[in-house]
Each structure stands twice: as C-alpha cells, then as structure tokens.
Design a protein around this motif. Structure first.
Motif, mmCIF file in Angstrom:
data_model
loop_
_atom_site.group_PDB
_atom_site.id
_atom_site.type_symbol
_atom_site.label_atom_id
_atom_site.label_comp_id
_atom_site.label_asym_id
_atom_site.label_seq_id
_atom_site.Cartn_x
_atom_site.Cartn_y
_atom_site.Cartn_z
ATOM 1 N N ALA A 1 9.969 8.791 11.953
ATOM 2 C CA ALA A 1 9.813 8.071 10.686
ATOM 3 C C ALA A 1 8.403 7.502 10.648
ATOM 4 N N LEU A 2 7.557 8.093 9.818
ATOM 5 C CA LEU A 2 6.157 7.675 9.720
ATOM 6 C C LEU A 2 5.817 7.311 8.288
ATOM 7 N N HIS A 3 5.138 6.170 8.127
ATOM 8 C CA HIS A 3 4.574 5.786 6.832
ATOM 9 C C HIS A 3 3.066 5.815 6.999
ATOM 10 N N GLY A 4 2.449 6.909 6.505
ATOM 11 C CA GLY A 4 1.055 7.124 6.852
ATOM 12 C C GLY A 4 0.992 7.361 8.351
ATOM 13 N N PRO A 5 0.167 6.605 9.082
ATOM 14 C CA PRO A 5 0.080 6.786 10.539
ATOM 15 C C PRO A 5 1.056 5.912 11.321
ATOM 16 N N LYS A 6 1.767 4.999 10.651
ATOM 17 C CA LYS A 6 2.573 3.994 11.345
ATOM 18 C C LYS A 6 4.041 4.401 11.443
ATOM 19 N N ILE A 7 4.625 4.081 12.582
ATOM 20 C CA ILE A 7 6.057 4.320 12.781
ATOM 21 C C ILE A 7 6.854 3.272 12.019
ATOM 22 N N VAL A 8 7.855 3.714 11.285
ATOM 23 C CA VAL A 8 8.753 2.788 10.596
ATOM 24 C C VAL A 8 9.918 2.507 11.542
ATOM 25 N N PRO A 9 10.170 1.257 11.918
ATOM 26 C CA PRO A 9 11.187 0.935 12.935
ATOM 27 C C PRO A 9 12.614 1.035 12.392
ATOM 28 N N VAL A 10 13.109 2.249 12.293
ATOM 29 C CA VAL A 10 14.491 2.458 11.849
ATOM 30 C C VAL A 10 15.245 3.210 12.936
ATOM 31 N N THR A 11 16.549 3.241 12.812
ATOM 32 C CA THR A 11 17.394 3.962 13.766
ATOM 33 C C THR A 11 18.371 4.848 13.002
ATOM 34 N N ALA A 12 18.863 5.877 13.686
ATOM 35 C CA ALA A 12 19.881 6.748 13.098
ATOM 36 C C ALA A 12 20.551 7.537 14.209
ATOM 37 N N LEU A 13 21.857 7.644 14.155
ATOM 38 C CA LEU A 13 22.637 8.428 15.117
ATOM 39 C C LEU A 13 22.327 8.026 16.555
ATOM 40 N N GLY B 1 1.334 12.788 6.475
ATOM 41 C CA GLY B 1 0.753 13.889 5.717
ATOM 42 C C GLY B 1 0.394 15.086 6.567
ATOM 43 N N ALA B 2 0.288 14.889 7.894
ATOM 44 C CA ALA B 2 -0.094 15.989 8.791
ATOM 45 C C ALA B 2 1.112 16.739 9.338
ATOM 46 N N TYR B 3 2.293 16.388 8.891
ATOM 47 C CA TYR B 3 3.524 16.946 9.479
ATOM 48 C C TYR B 3 3.579 18.469 9.370
ATOM 49 N N GLU B 4 3.512 19.002 8.167
ATOM 50 C CA GLU B 4 3.677 20.442 7.981
ATOM 51 C C GLU B 4 2.564 21.243 8.658
ATOM 52 N N MET C 1 0.849 -1.191 0.000
ATOM 53 C CA MET C 1 0.000 0.000 0.000
ATOM 54 C C MET C 1 0.884 1.241 0.000
ATOM 55 N N ALA C 2 0.626 2.169 -0.909
ATOM 56 C CA ALA C 2 1.447 3.375 -1.033
ATOM 57 C C ALA C 2 0.868 4.494 -0.180
ATOM 58 N N GLU C 3 1.720 5.068 0.657
ATOM 59 C CA GLU C 3 1.317 6.191 1.487
ATOM 60 C C GLU C 3 2.467 7.189 1.571
ATOM 61 N N THR C 4 2.195 8.323 2.213
ATOM 62 C CA THR C 4 3.233 9.339 2.387
ATOM 63 C C THR C 4 4.199 8.901 3.480
ATOM 64 N N LEU C 5 5.489 9.128 3.220
ATOM 65 C CA LEU C 5 6.529 8.823 4.199
ATOM 66 C C LEU C 5 7.104 10.130 4.732
ATOM 67 N N LEU C 6 7.324 10.194 6.031
ATOM 68 C CA LEU C 6 7.981 11.344 6.661
ATOM 69 C C LEU C 6 9.199 10.847 7.416
ATOM 70 N N GLU D 1 3.068 23.893 11.941
ATOM 71 C CA GLU D 1 2.708 25.303 11.830
ATOM 72 C C GLU D 1 1.643 25.681 12.859
ATOM 73 N N ALA D 2 0.619 24.830 13.009
ATOM 74 C CA ALA D 2 -0.499 25.175 13.890
ATOM 75 C C ALA D 2 -0.155 24.994 15.370
ATOM 76 N N GLU D 3 0.476 23.873 15.701
ATOM 77 C CA GLU D 3 0.733 23.570 17.107
ATOM 78 C C GLU D 3 2.159 23.907 17.537
ATOM 79 N N GLY D 4 3.090 23.863 16.580
ATOM 80 C CA GLY D 4 4.489 24.036 16.956
ATOM 81 C C GLY D 4 5.050 25.411 16.701
ATOM 82 N N LYS D 5 4.303 26.282 16.023
ATOM 83 C CA LYS D 5 4.805 27.608 15.661
ATOM 84 C C LYS D 5 6.151 27.498 14.924
ATOM 85 N N VAL D 6 6.169 26.599 13.957
ATOM 86 C CA VAL D 6 7.346 26.370 13.121
ATOM 87 C C VAL D 6 6.899 26.306 11.673
#
Length: 704
Positions: A182-194, A219-222, A1-6, A226-231
């Motif tokens: 790391a999110l694929h749609g609503p799910k956390i992708v189990p990866v590591t970094a640093l 998809g809700a990242y940006e 299933m194709a979804e947005t990745l963050l 902006e709305a909750e994080g003032k970024v």
C-alpha cells in the motif's frame, strides 16, 4: 496532497476462471470506497491489475486526508426542547452531551460556537432543533483500512480457502495471501489485510525474476514489474499481447480463440510467450470439433484452421516461460496432446461400432427428471410433438419422427460422455456413419440450436420441427411440474429455450400459432404423471421473453407494449409489425391519434354494453359524426386489406388520414348524449373507429 495510490495483494495462484472478475471487483471496490470517504474526487476510476498471483489497483489523485465536511443533524422537536422559560430541557442537554457538545445547551436556542451551530428551523411540517457541525476529514490510513476490509469481504470469490498464519490466526480468502503493498506516492500507508501489514515489497515472476522487488513509488508499479519482475500486471494488456503473438505465430492461419479460453489463458500466465506445436495429421480423421475441444478444454491450446475452415495439424500454446530454446516445452506439450487425441480417436472408433438406433432403447436407463420419467419416455414425447409440428409446417412427419427418435441417443456415447458440449454434433456424425438420411442427421445436431444469443438457427423444416418440439417440451414440462424460473434463477435454461422458440418462429418466418404450439406441446407432456396444463402461464412467459428480446432490438417500451398488449398469435409477423409501429410513431399525427385512441378505449370500456350493434346512419345528426362515419367506412376495409397483404406499415400510415375527422368529432360531438339512441349510435361509431385503429397494434400505448 494528492498523489497516486497503489494497493496490491500478493497471493498463491488464484482461480483462473474467476481472476478477471476478481481483479475488476477489487479495483472498483477500492476506488468507489475512497470516493465515498472523500479521499478521491467523483469520476476518478482505478486502474485494475490482475495476474495469477496478485490483485491490485492504482488510483490517481488520492488525497492524504479528506476535506472537512459540514454535517447537519436533526435533534428533536422544538416543542420538547425548551421549558416554559425558554431554556433547554434536560432531554436536549442529554442529546447534546451524546454528541460531545453539551455546552451548547447553555445558550439555547440559537448558539454559535466555532464550527458548531445550534438553531431552530422547520423541516416542512414542524419546527425542530438542528445541529450544524464540521466533521474532520478522514485520513487516508483510516479511510483505506475500512475500504480495504469491505472490498475484500465483498469480492466474488467462487470458493474461499481457510488457512493459518504463523501466529495461529485463521484466515479465509480465495488463496493464501503472502504480501500486502500500500503506497501513497513513495510512502507506505499503514494498513493491514488478511493478517498482513502493508509494505512496499512485491514479487516478480516465479522463474524469470528475483522473488522480492521493492516498489519505490505507486506510479512506478507497472513499469517496475514489467522491467524487473517479468510480469505484465494489467489483465487487458496481457490479453492483447497474447492475441498479437497468436496472430503472428499463426502464419496466416485462422486462430480459433473463444473469449473464455483467452481469458482463462491470460489468467494463467504473467509473462506470456506463444509457441507452435504439431500433432500427427492422422488424427484429423477424428471430427474436428472433438480435436478442438480436446485442445481447448484439456490443454488450453489454440487450434489453427485453414481459410476454408479445415483444421490444421498445428496448435499454439501460451507458456509462462520465455526461453531461447523452447524445444523441451514444445515436445512436452506435444507428448501430452498426443495422448489426449488418442483418447478422442479411441472414443470415436468405439462409438461407431454401435449404431445410434441401437442405443435408443438404453435411454430407458437414463433418468430425465424424477417427476418426468426417463429419457426414453421423454424421447417418446419429443417424437409425437415433432411429428405434429412437421405436419403444421408441411414437412415429412416420418423424417421428423426419425430425427426425434435418434436426437438424444448420442448421450450414451463415449465421446459425449467425455465432452457433453458435443451432444448433437456427435449425433450427426454417427447418424451419417449409420447411413441415416442427410436431413435427419442434420436435425439431430440442429435441434439444439440456437444454443446461445446470436447462434445459428435450424436450417430446414425437419430440424426446425424437432428444435421447436425440444424447446417447447422443456418449457411446458417444467411449468407443468411447478419448476418455472423465479427471479434470476433458471436452472433448466427455460428463458434460453423460450428465446430459441421465438427466434426460430420470427427469423425463419414459420406461419405457426403460438397458442396452438403451446397447446399441442402440453398434449404429450400431460402423459407424464403430475404435469398440469399451464397454457396461460406458459404463453405469458413466452410473451415476457419476447418483450425483453424486442427491447434488446432497440424498440421502446411503448412500441413493444402497443403490439404485445394484443398478444399476437403469429410470432413470424412480429418483426414487420414492430417496424410498422416504429414508423407510425414517427408520423406527426401519431401522438394525437394515440391520445384519441386511448380516450376511445376508456369510453368503450366503461360503456361498451350501451353501444348499438351497428351504426344507424339516420341517427348521425351532426356534421362531424357524418364526416367520421365516412372516414371509418373508407378506412376499415383499407386497413384490413393492408393487414391481409402483410403491409403493416401502410395499414398504420393510412390512419393518419383520419386525424382531422377524429379531432373534429371530439371537438363538436357529445358522445354520452342524454338521448339514449344517439349515445348508443355514437358508441357504435367509436367502436368501428377503434377496430380500424387497432388492427395492427394498440396505438393508445404510444401516447406519452
């Protein structure tokens, strides 16, 4: 299933001058890596985000698992894969066992087992045993892990920091990293970094939002930030917001906002807000270049100017804090700027207590280069060359000498010591204060021009003389001691200097010979010990820069080669010659004439010594010969006259009239006749035609 990745890395404040490049590289690396893994379709690009404390990317259409793919592997030559009875050899069995498919050897040579297929086929030279199999597609977790590791490893980090995790592990990165999302749609992708495990929690603005914000879906990242994080996570959108607010706050004034400053300020704020400050108008007596640099470099402020270019006593600052009462912020910034401007005013007042001329002797204490002596010695060379070029231009050598003598004196002033970018600019101000002639003062500033692509050129012959001398000296000095540019390394800016020389000659239409300029530049340069005369190498370098410059102007490689293969000495004529070549190349006769010219050139190169000194009309036995001879006799003086008048387009256009005669000659006449006298006469005829055709350019280079 194709979804947005963050994917997001949350860090301490990243280096602002590198943030834009880091954000773009992070996004591109993740997106391209996922394409290679088969998790994203080709052509899909990530949306980059970069703020002072985060690098992130959002990619649409990312699959949970890549499609299975067919893999074809060449195993070994068929001749060594089977024994005399036709069964698989031990070597083939071992090779198949390494792939986990040893059982396929039992049915050799042609075996189907589900998705696996063992067969014999030729690679175009000999028969080989091949294995076709189906590779299981990578999962997103596995693919993203490898892509994330590789992307982080290749980021263009100016200088990495080393820090430790709580478990004692040492990590290297641009700045300490605190969270990984790391999110694929609503799910956390189990990866590591640093040393971090992926989650969904990010952080908002340090002062305007709560420290932890959950991102529900990729998809809700940006909008969430902006709305909750003032970024404002998008670097591009944040920059656009700053530009819009600057224009609004300017209230009709012109905002002085170089791209580099805009990028740096964008990299320093997450939620930009523009405020207006002011300073004492008395500071406007200091040269505005000093005030602008003080505001930009020291404080990252934006200066304001009237429509006529005069600096205002207002400035704009971009804050990372939005408040209903910005008074404290504005007053604090005004107080800091006041001290900075006072320093600039002090330098300006102190510098003017000593004339430029009185500083010249002190240049002997400044080392120019360990192989080229002091700045005083370099100034002597500059004076000599500037005077000689001024004579060639019909300008006053004494003024050129005076300008060259004072040109580097401002390097010893306090203002230039504080702001090296102002060398030349301050020299002009101080020369005017000292009562130097206006053209001398202008030349002190303008001898550095052009400083970058598209920059203004020195305006009059005095400034042009010193500018050419300064740039040519830099080139011949460095070539003379073996410091020519190599690859992409050019620590002394010789390529920029070369383009400056070429632009001044072309755009100011200075009737100077490039080889002569190089030779007279080496005359003073040879006074420095160890400088070897490298005239040919310097000319070649200049022509290579001219080649690149003309290609950037839109001329084709063939068109540029047609002119530069003749190594024209008058660079001021190049623009008109290039336009003539481009016009000629569009003529219907151009291709045939270029091909004929190429053929003639090849013939003459092989048989030049056999050509007669001149054409003997009595030996023109064929009608085509006589027709071509008549065409050449008419064409040669016509072309020469057009060239003499500088009408290169007309000169090349006139060649079109000879096409029929040239075609007939090569159809009807044997150039390399058995009769030696005929052969020599025909070669002489072709030599005359070749001369007529190549007065402006070697048109054989236009042949496809």
């Amino acid at each position: 299933m194709a979804e947005t990745l963050l994917v997001e890395l949350l860090t301490e404040e990243l280096p602002p001058k590198a943030l834009k490049a880091l954000g773009e590289a992070f996004a591109a690396g993740i997106a391209q890596g996922l394409v290679q893994c088969g998790l994203v379709d080709k052509g899909i690009e990530g949306t980059p985000y970069a703020t002072p404390r985060r690098l992130s990317v959002s990619i649409a259409g990312v699959r949970h698992e890549a499609d299975d793919s067919e893999v074809i592997e060449r195993l070994m030559p068929a001749a060594t894969a089977a024994d005399p009875s036709g069964r698989a050899t031990t070597a083939l069995r071992k090779r198949l066992e390494k792939t986990g498919r040893g059982h396929l050897a039992d049915g050799y040579p042609n075996v189907w087992d589900g998705p696996d297929h063992l067969y014999i086929a030729s690679d175009g030279k000999s028969d080989y045993v091949w294995l076709r199999s189906l590779a299981k597609g990578q999962s997103l977790a596995v693919g993203l892990q490898s892509v994330l590791d590789e992307t982080i490893e290749k980021l263009p980090i100016p200088k990495a920091m080393s820090y430790q995790r709580a478990n004692g592990a040492t990590i290297k990165f641009a700045r300490p990293a605190h969270r990984l999302v790391a999110l694929h749609g609503p799910k956390i992708v189990p990866v590591t970094a640093l040393g971090l495990e992926a989650g969904r929690a990010t952080a908002g603005h340090r002062f305007l939002a709560r420290p932890e914000i959950d991102i529900k879906t990729a998809g809700a990242y940006e909008p969430t930030l902006e709305a909750e994080g003032k970024v404002v996570p998008s670097f591009a959108k944040r920059r656009e917001k700053i530009v819009a607010e600057l224009a609004l706050a300017a209230a009709g004034a012109n905002v002085i906002m170089p791209d580099a400053l805009l990028d740096e300020v964008t990299a320093l704020v997450e939620w930009p807000k523009v405020y207006t400050g002011g300073f004492d108008p008395a500071f406007l007596e200091v040269p505005q270049e000093c005030l602008i640099l003080t505001m930009q470099r020291n404080q990252r402020y934006f200066a304001l100017a009237d429509p006529d270019g005069r600096l205002q006593s207002r400035f704009l600052l971009v804050s990372n804090i939005e408040t209903h009462d910005p008074g404290a912020i504005i007053r604090g910034n005004e107080r800091v700027l006041r001290a900075r401007l006072a320093d600039a005013g002090f330098f300006f007042d102190q510098d003017r207590k000593q004339s430029l001329a009185s500083r010249v002797d002190k240049l002997g204490s400044v080392r120019y280069h360990n192989k080229l002596g002091t700045m005083a010695e370099r100034t002597d060379r500059l004076r000599l060359l500037s005077s000689r070029i001024a004579k060639l231009l019909g300008a006053d050598p004494a003024r050129a000498d005076r300008a060259a003598m004072l040109a580097k004196a401002d390097l010893l002033t306090g203002m230039v010591g504080e702001f090296p970018e102002l060398q030349g600019v301050m020299g002009r101000y101080y020369a005017e204060h000292d009562g130097e002639q206006a053209r001398v003062a202008a030349a002190i500033e303008q001898h550095y021009w052009p400083r970058f692509a598209g920059d203004a050129l020195p305006a009059d012959p005095i400034a042009q003389s010193v500018a050419l001398a300064d740039k040519l000296l830099a080139i011949v000095e460095m070539f003379g001691i073996g410091n020519a540019p190599t690859g992409d390394k050019d620590p002394f800016g010789l390529r920029r200097a070369a383009v400056g020389v070429l632009r001044i000659l072309m755009e100011k239409q200075l009737p100077l010979s490039l080889p002569e300029l190089v030779e007279i530049a080496f005359d003073p340069a040879n006074a420095a010990p160890g400088v070897e005369r490298q005239s040919e190498e310097v000319e070649t370098f200049l022509f290579e820069r001219l080649r690149a410059y003309l290609r950037e102007q839109g001329y084709s490689t063939n068109q540029v080669d047609a002119l530069l293969s003749l190594r024209p000495s008058r660079i001021d004529l190049v623009p008109a010659q290039m336009e003539a070549i481009r016009t000629f190349a569009m003529l219907p006769e151009a291709e045939a004439l270029a091909a004929a010219n190429k053929r003639i050139g090849n013939i003459l190169r092989k048989n030049e010594r056999e050509a007669a000194p001149a054409v003997d009309r009595a030996l023109l036995v064929d009608g085509a010969e006589r027709e071509l001879y008549a065409a050449v006799q008419e064409l040669l003086p016509l072309v020469r006259d057009h060239v003499k008048q500088g009408d290169y387009t007309a000169a090349l256009r006139s060649l079109a009239s000879a096409r029929a005669s040239v075609d007939r000659f090569f159809d009807d006449v044997m150039v390399m006749a058995d009769d030696g006298a005929l052969r020599a006469n025909r070669l002489a005829l072709l030599r005359g035609l070749y001369e007529a055709m190549n007065q402006v350019a070697d048109i054989s280079k236009l042949a496809s």
